[in-house]
Design a protein around this motif. Structure first.
Motif, short mmCIF file in Angstrom:
data_model
loop_
_atom_site.label_atom_id
_atom_site.label_comp_id
_atom_site.label_asym_id
_atom_site.label_seq_id
_atom_site.Cartn_x
_atom_site.Cartn_y
_atom_site.Cartn_z
N CYS A 3 11.38 -13.32 -25.97
CA CYS A 3 10.46 -13.88 -24.98
C CYS A 3 11.00 -15.24 -24.54
N PHE A 5 10.40 -18.50 -22.16
CA PHE A 5 9.46 -19.30 -21.40
C PHE A 5 10.27 -20.26 -20.53
N GLN A 29 11.33 -10.53 -22.15
CA GLN A 29 10.10 -10.75 -21.38
C GLN A 29 10.14 -12.20 -20.95
N VAL A 31 8.22 -15.46 -19.27
CA VAL A 31 6.95 -16.09 -18.90
C VAL A 31 7.31 -17.35 -18.12
N TYR A 44 7.91 -9.87 -16.06
CA TYR A 44 7.68 -11.28 -15.75
C TYR A 44 6.18 -11.56 -15.69
N THR A 45 5.75 -12.60 -16.39
CA THR A 45 4.37 -13.04 -16.35
C THR A 45 4.35 -14.45 -15.78
N HIS A 46 3.54 -14.65 -14.76
CA HIS A 46 3.45 -15.96 -14.14
C HIS A 46 2.19 -16.69 -14.63
N ILE A 47 2.37 -17.95 -15.01
CA ILE A 47 1.25 -18.80 -15.37
C ILE A 47 1.23 -19.96 -14.38
N PHE A 62 -1.87 -20.09 -23.25
CA PHE A 62 -1.09 -18.87 -23.17
C PHE A 62 -0.86 -18.36 -24.57
N PRO A 65 3.71 -12.86 -25.71
CA PRO A 65 3.59 -11.44 -25.34
C PRO A 65 3.69 -10.57 -26.60
#
Length: 84
Positions: A3, A5, A29, A31, A44-47, A62, A65
């Protein structure tokens, strides 16, 4: 799963790094933290976060994942003032 970030993923180096990791490592993954969401990808996770605003940062939460066994942080967000 690795993961990653990354701050500042809406443009420039942060966006390029996020896209690079997603294209070259199908087990990662990503972020991303940014004021704008610039792209989408199934891993892809957008914050949404303005890292210059301390009050907003305090309210940003957050979690890792699911399946994350290794983590990395690329602290890329920043602003370059006038270059003279």
């Amino acid at each position: 799963m690795h993961c990653i970030f990354i701050t500042g993923t809406s443009s420039g180096i942060g966006k390029a790094l996020a896209q690079h990791f997603l294209e070259t490592d199908d087990t990662c993954q990503v972020v991303g933290f940014a004021r704008r969401d610039a792209f989408s990808h199934e891993r892809y996770t957008h914050i949404h976060a303005d890292l210059a605003n301390e009050e907003v940062l305090k309210q940003t939460h957050f979690s890792l994942p699911k399946g994350c066994t290794r983590t990395s942080l690329v602290n890329n967000a920043g602003v370059i003032g006038d270059i003279k």
